[in-house]
Design a protein around this motif. Structure first.
Motif: not given
Length: 144
Positions: A64-66, A105-108, A114-115
């Protein structure tokens, strides 16, 4: 007389233990319309990620990019909600108590990854493999 009391007490303990075992195996469930089946929220044996939750968290931390995250005290928590099906696949990923139109954007990004996680060891209720709904919180904090 003492012997009789002991025997009755013993019978009571055995009965209580049997009842307790039956209560422990009662799993909580609901009908999930999107899955068209019963999904469990509490089971005897919860689903397990290969390597444990540490590996699950690491999967996201590495990917993940924060960059666009605004760090606000008490507001940097993302709770993923998803179902681990009977084959160990992740289904129906969402962010807890949020509508998709309100995802950041981070949640997306979390949801898109997730998959791609490894297959889980499915959960069990009374020895039977069942789909289980999980809620996994992530606390995001700035690196110092």
């Amino acid at each position: 007389m003492k012997y009789l009391i002991f025997t009755l007490s013993f019978i009571g303990v055995v009965f209580f233990n049997k009842k307790s075992e039956a209560q422990q195996s009662s799993c909580q469930k609901y009908y999930d319309k999107s899955m068209h089946s019963v999904v469990y929220t509490s089971v005897d044996q919860m689903p397990e990620y290969p390597g444990g939750f540490g590996s699950f968290f690491s999967f996201f931390i590495r990917r993940v990019k924060y960059d666009d995250v605004k760090f606000e005290p008490g507001r940097n928590k993302i709770t993923l909600v998803f179902i681990v099906d009977t084959l160990g696949n992740v289904k129906n990923g969402a962010i807890y108590k949020k509508l998709p139109k309100d995802y950041s954007k981070v949640e997306n990004e979390f949801l898109s990854l997730l998959p791609k996680t490894l297959k889980w060891k499915p959960g069990k209720c009374s020895g039977k493999i069942v789909p289980v709904r999980l809620m996994v919180p992530f606390l995001i904090s700035p690196q110092i």
